[in-house]
Write a protein that holds these residues in place. Structure first.
Motif, PDB file in Angstrom:
ATOM      1  N   GLN A  82       0.826  -1.208   0.000  1.00  0.00           N
ATOM      2  CA  GLN A  82       0.000   0.000   0.000  1.00  0.00           C
ATOM      3  C   GLN A  82       0.860   1.258   0.000  1.00  0.00           C
ATOM      4  OE1 GLN A  82      -2.270  -0.873   3.522  1.00  0.00           O
ATOM      5  NE2 GLN A  82      -3.849  -2.017   2.404  1.00  0.00           N
ATOM      6  N   LYS A  83       1.943   1.246   0.745  1.00  0.00           N
ATOM      7  CA  LYS A  83       2.810   2.425   0.826  1.00  0.00           C
ATOM      8  C   LYS A  83       3.574   2.629  -0.476  1.00  0.00           C
ATOM      9  CE  LYS A  83       3.451   5.604   3.933  1.00  0.00           C
ATOM     10  NZ  LYS A  83       2.307   6.335   4.493  1.00  0.00           N
ATOM     11  N   LEU A  84       4.054   1.548  -1.075  1.00  0.00           N
ATOM     12  CA  LEU A  84       4.713   1.669  -2.377  1.00  0.00           C
ATOM     13  C   LEU A  84       3.766   2.273  -3.406  1.00  0.00           C
ATOM     14  CD1 LEU A  84       6.695  -1.695  -2.721  1.00  0.00           C
ATOM     15  CD2 LEU A  84       7.696   0.595  -2.503  1.00  0.00           C
ATOM     16  N   ASN A  85       2.497   1.927  -3.315  1.00  0.00           N
ATOM     17  CA  ASN A  85       1.515   2.438  -4.269  1.00  0.00           C
ATOM     18  C   ASN A  85       1.195   3.910  -4.060  1.00  0.00           C
ATOM     19  OD1 ASN A  85       0.312   0.551  -6.357  1.00  0.00           O
ATOM     20  ND2 ASN A  85       0.411  -0.789  -4.573  1.00  0.00           N
ATOM     21  N   GLU A  86       1.692   4.492  -2.982  1.00  0.00           N
ATOM     22  CA  GLU A  86       1.596   5.943  -2.828  1.00  0.00           C
ATOM     23  C   GLU A  86       2.659   6.660  -3.654  1.00  0.00           C
ATOM     24  OE1 GLU A  86       1.564   7.122   1.262  1.00  0.00           O
ATOM     25  OE2 GLU A  86      -0.017   5.684   1.796  1.00  0.00           O
ATOM     26  N   GLY A  87       3.603   5.881  -4.213  1.00  0.00           N
ATOM     27  CA  GLY A  87       4.603   6.470  -5.093  1.00  0.00           C
ATOM     28  C   GLY A  87       6.026   6.402  -4.614  1.00  0.00           C
ATOM     29  N   TYR A  88       6.257   5.871  -3.424  1.00  0.00           N
ATOM     30  CA  TYR A  88       7.626   5.783  -2.903  1.00  0.00           C
ATOM     31  C   TYR A  88       8.432   4.739  -3.658  1.00  0.00           C
ATOM     32  CZ  TYR A  88       5.815   8.540   0.950  1.00  0.00           C
ATOM     33  OH  TYR A  88       5.243   9.540   1.696  1.00  0.00           O
ATOM     34  N   ASP A  89       9.724   4.983  -3.758  1.00  0.00           N
ATOM     35  CA  ASP A  89      10.624   4.022  -4.386  1.00  0.00           C
ATOM     36  C   ASP A  89      10.982   2.891  -3.432  1.00  0.00           C
ATOM     37  OD1 ASP A  89      10.877   5.526  -6.808  1.00  0.00           O
ATOM     38  OD2 ASP A  89      12.261   6.870  -5.786  1.00  0.00           O
ATOM     39  N   CYS A  90      11.050   3.191  -2.135  1.00  0.00           N
ATOM     40  CA  CYS A  90      11.394   2.196  -1.111  1.00  0.00           C
ATOM     41  C   CYS A  90      10.524   2.445   0.105  1.00  0.00           C
ATOM     42  CB  CYS A  90      12.857   2.304  -0.661  1.00  0.00           C
ATOM     43  SG  CYS A  90      14.046   2.765  -1.906  1.00  0.00           S
ATOM     44  N   VAL A  91      10.223   1.368   0.805  1.00  0.00           N
ATOM     45  CA  VAL A  91       9.580   1.473   2.118  1.00  0.00           C
ATOM     46  C   VAL A  91      10.378   0.611   3.076  1.00  0.00           C
ATOM     47  CG1 VAL A  91       7.460   1.249   3.449  1.00  0.00           C
ATOM     48  CG2 VAL A  91       7.338   1.738   0.990  1.00  0.00           C
ATOM     49  N   PHE A  92      10.868   1.239   4.143  1.00  0.00           N
ATOM     50  CA  PHE A  92      11.694   0.551   5.125  1.00  0.00           C
ATOM     51  C   PHE A  92      10.890   0.346   6.401  1.00  0.00           C
ATOM     52  CE2 PHE A  92      15.228   3.191   3.010  1.00  0.00           C
ATOM     53  CZ  PHE A  92      15.354   2.260   1.988  1.00  0.00           C
ATOM     54  N   GLY A  93      10.907  -0.862   6.908  1.00  0.00           N
ATOM     55  CA  GLY A  93      10.247  -1.136   8.173  1.00  0.00           C
ATOM     56  C   GLY A  93      11.184  -0.896   9.338  1.00  0.00           C
ATOM     57  N   SER A  94      10.620  -0.434  10.428  1.00  0.00           N
ATOM     58  CA  SER A  94      11.404  -0.269  11.652  1.00  0.00           C
ATOM     59  C   SER A  94      10.694  -0.953  12.813  1.00  0.00           C
ATOM     60  CB  SER A  94      11.615   1.209  11.987  1.00  0.00           C
ATOM     61  OG  SER A  94      12.249   1.338  13.251  1.00  0.00           O
ATOM     62  N   ARG A  95      11.442  -1.793  13.510  1.00  0.00           N
ATOM     63  CA  ARG A  95      10.920  -2.449  14.699  1.00  0.00           C
ATOM     64  C   ARG A  95      11.063  -1.566  15.923  1.00  0.00           C
ATOM     65  NH1 ARG A  95      14.941  -7.375  13.662  1.00  0.00           N
ATOM     66  NH2 ARG A  95      16.175  -5.530  13.073  1.00  0.00           N
ATOM     67  N   PHE A  96      11.748  -0.436  15.770  1.00  0.00           N
ATOM     68  CA  PHE A  96      12.138   0.381  16.916  1.00  0.00           C
ATOM     69  C   PHE A  96      11.618   1.808  16.814  1.00  0.00           C
ATOM     70  CE2 PHE A  96      15.377  -2.888  16.124  1.00  0.00           C
ATOM     71  CZ  PHE A  96      15.225  -3.624  17.293  1.00  0.00           C
ATOM     72  N   MET A  97      10.487   1.978  16.138  1.00  0.00           N
ATOM     73  CA  MET A  97       9.790   3.254  16.137  1.00  0.00           C
ATOM     74  C   MET A  97       8.402   3.028  16.739  1.00  0.00           C
ATOM     75  SD  MET A  97       8.880   3.570  12.044  1.00  0.00           S
ATOM     76  CE  MET A  97       7.914   5.065  12.209  1.00  0.00           C
ATOM     77  N   LYS A  98       7.705   4.100  17.028  1.00  0.00           N
ATOM     78  CA  LYS A  98       6.382   4.004  17.638  1.00  0.00           C
ATOM     79  C   LYS A  98       5.467   3.145  16.774  1.00  0.00           C
ATOM     80  CE  LYS A  98       2.621   6.792  19.511  1.00  0.00           C
ATOM     81  NZ  LYS A  98       2.098   8.172  19.704  1.00  0.00           N
ATOM     82  N   GLY A  99       4.860   2.133  17.374  1.00  0.00           N
ATOM     83  CA  GLY A  99       3.987   1.216  16.657  1.00  0.00           C
ATOM     84  C   GLY A  99       4.653  -0.086  16.268  1.00  0.00           C
ATOM     85  N   GLY A 100       5.999  -0.120  16.284  1.00  0.00           N
ATOM     86  CA  GLY A 100       6.736  -1.332  15.975  1.00  0.00           C
ATOM     87  C   GLY A 100       7.037  -2.125  17.235  1.00  0.00           C
ATOM     88  N   GLY A 101       7.651  -3.289  17.065  1.00  0.00           N
ATOM     89  CA  GLY A 101       7.981  -4.067  18.248  1.00  0.00           C
ATOM     90  C   GLY A 101       8.702  -5.354  17.911  1.00  0.00           C
ATOM     91  N   VAL A 102       9.311  -5.937  18.940  1.00  0.00           N
ATOM     92  CA  VAL A 102       9.990  -7.227  18.812  1.00  0.00           C
ATOM     93  C   VAL A 102       9.494  -8.148  19.928  1.00  0.00           C
ATOM     94  CG1 VAL A 102      12.048  -6.259  17.717  1.00  0.00           C
ATOM     95  CG2 VAL A 102      11.963  -6.435  20.208  1.00  0.00           C
ATOM     96  N   ILE A 103       9.473  -9.441  19.621  1.00  0.00           N
ATOM     97  CA  ILE A 103       9.052 -10.450  20.582  1.00  0.00           C
ATOM     98  C   ILE A 103      10.164 -11.487  20.708  1.00  0.00           C
ATOM     99  CG2 ILE A 103       7.339 -12.227  21.125  1.00  0.00           C
ATOM    100  CD1 ILE A 103       5.360 -10.667  19.342  1.00  0.00           C
ATOM    101  N   ASP A 104      10.657 -11.680  21.928  1.00  0.00           N
ATOM    102  CA  ASP A 104      11.657 -12.708  22.200  1.00  0.00           C
ATOM    103  C   ASP A 104      12.956 -12.464  21.443  1.00  0.00           C
ATOM    104  OD1 ASP A 104      12.605 -14.985  23.481  1.00  0.00           O
ATOM    105  OD2 ASP A 104      11.928 -16.343  21.888  1.00  0.00           O
ATOM    106  N   TYR A 105      13.383 -11.212  21.382  1.00  0.00           N
ATOM    107  CA  TYR A 105      14.653 -10.881  20.732  1.00  0.00           C
ATOM    108  C   TYR A 105      15.790 -11.185  21.715  1.00  0.00           C
ATOM    109  CZ  TYR A 105      17.310  -8.306  17.155  1.00  0.00           C
ATOM    110  OH  TYR A 105      18.158  -7.958  16.134  1.00  0.00           O
ATOM    111  N   PRO A 106      16.768 -12.032  21.341  1.00  0.00           N
ATOM    112  CA  PRO A 106      17.887 -12.324  22.251  1.00  0.00           C
ATOM    113  C   PRO A 106      18.605 -11.044  22.675  1.00  0.00           C
ATOM    114  CG  PRO A 106      17.882 -13.844  20.386  1.00  0.00           C
ATOM    115  CD  PRO A 106      16.853 -12.799  20.082  1.00  0.00           C
TER     116      PRO A 106
END
Length: 271
Positions: free
Chosen positions: A113-137
């Motif tokens: 969906q984000k690419l279809n807004e016209g961006y060339d790349c979309v990068f995910g972040s686990r460490f910004m608001k709304g992201g998260g990690v489960i059982d990360y060593p």
């Protein structure tokens, strides 16, 4: 942004000795994308598995019509498998995803969906608001945050999860980042850093990650330090000493201002 509409999403998944999870990874992904009406193909590259991964892929193909199994005859390596998958894909956009179900299928839809807004790349972040990690060593988490702080300082960027493989690119962005040099996990930093340095537009969304439930992790930290450093310094030299020889030559209307805006927005999100 005035980018052409996307027609097909290719999900590229490198897999090595993943017989315990590869079928469920493919099936869950296919169900989610079908429910959300995302036109797709799932390109799984068997990177020299010694277990039943390839046989399971053949069986799964009978149930999932969009699955495209590819065999890497060698030489092997995480980066080499991804490059082979990118070479084999037929879509006009790609998401690189792990085989062990650590990445969330719902985030793949959000990438599309984000690419279809016209961006060339979309990068995910686990460490910004709304992201998260489960059982990360804990030790790996410490090294991750240290490495990403180093990259933010070195490249003067606000992206705070560069090392994560789970990202999305338009095909022309991938082609514009070639040749890809990284044979191993260092491709996870080569692709996004090259895209940023070469002037492609990007944005960031929060994503979630959970530790694998089956199989063994393939990343060997002791083996990767110098390889990560090599590719980071390689792209850093390009940024400051190539005089723009590799920068994108034809930009979308308004791309320069959009890139700057997105970096500024991400600065507020990730700090």
């Amino acid at each position: 942004m005035n980018s052409p509409p996307l027609q097909l999403l290719s999900i590229v998944i490198p897999a090595r000795d993943e017989e315990g999870c590869i079928a469920s990874t493919v099936e869950h992904l296919h169900i989610e994308l079908r429910l959300q009406n995302v036109p797709h193909e799932i390109v799984v590259v068997d990177d020299g598995s010694t277990d039943g991964t390839w046989d399971i892929l053949q069986q799964t193909r009978a149930r999932v019509a969009t699955l495209v199994p590819v065999k890497n005859p060698g030489p092997h390596g995480f980066g080499r498998a991804i490059i082979q998958g990118l070479d084999a894909m037929t879509g006009d956009a790609a998401v690189i995803m792990m085989a062990d179900e650590s990445d969330d299928c719902r985030d793949v839809v959000r990438y599309w969906q984000k690419l279809n807004e016209g961006y060339d790349c979309v990068f995910g972040s686990r460490f910004m608001k709304g992201g998260g990690v489960i059982d990360y060593p804990q030790f790996k988490l410490f090294l991750n945050r240290l490495a990403n702080r180093f990259l933010r300082f070195l490249f003067r960027i606000k992206l705070n999860d560069t090392t994560n493989a789970f990202k999305a690119y338009r095909r022309e962005t991938i082609d514009g980042c070639r040749p890809l040099l990284s044979p191993h996990f260092n491709i996870t930093v080569e692709l996004p850093l090259k895209a940023i340095v070469r002037g492609y537009t990007w944005t960031t969304i929060p994503i979630t990650w959970r530790n694998r439930r089956t199989g063994a992790p393939k990343l060997k930290i002791k083996e990767m330090g110098s390889r990560y450093l090599f590719i980071c310094l390689y792209v850093w030299l390009e940024k400051y000493f190539s005089r723009g020889d590799y920068r994108r030559q034809v930009a979308h209307p308004g791309a320069a201002s959009t890139t700057g805006e997105e970096v500024a927005v991400h600065a507020r999100q990730s700090d």
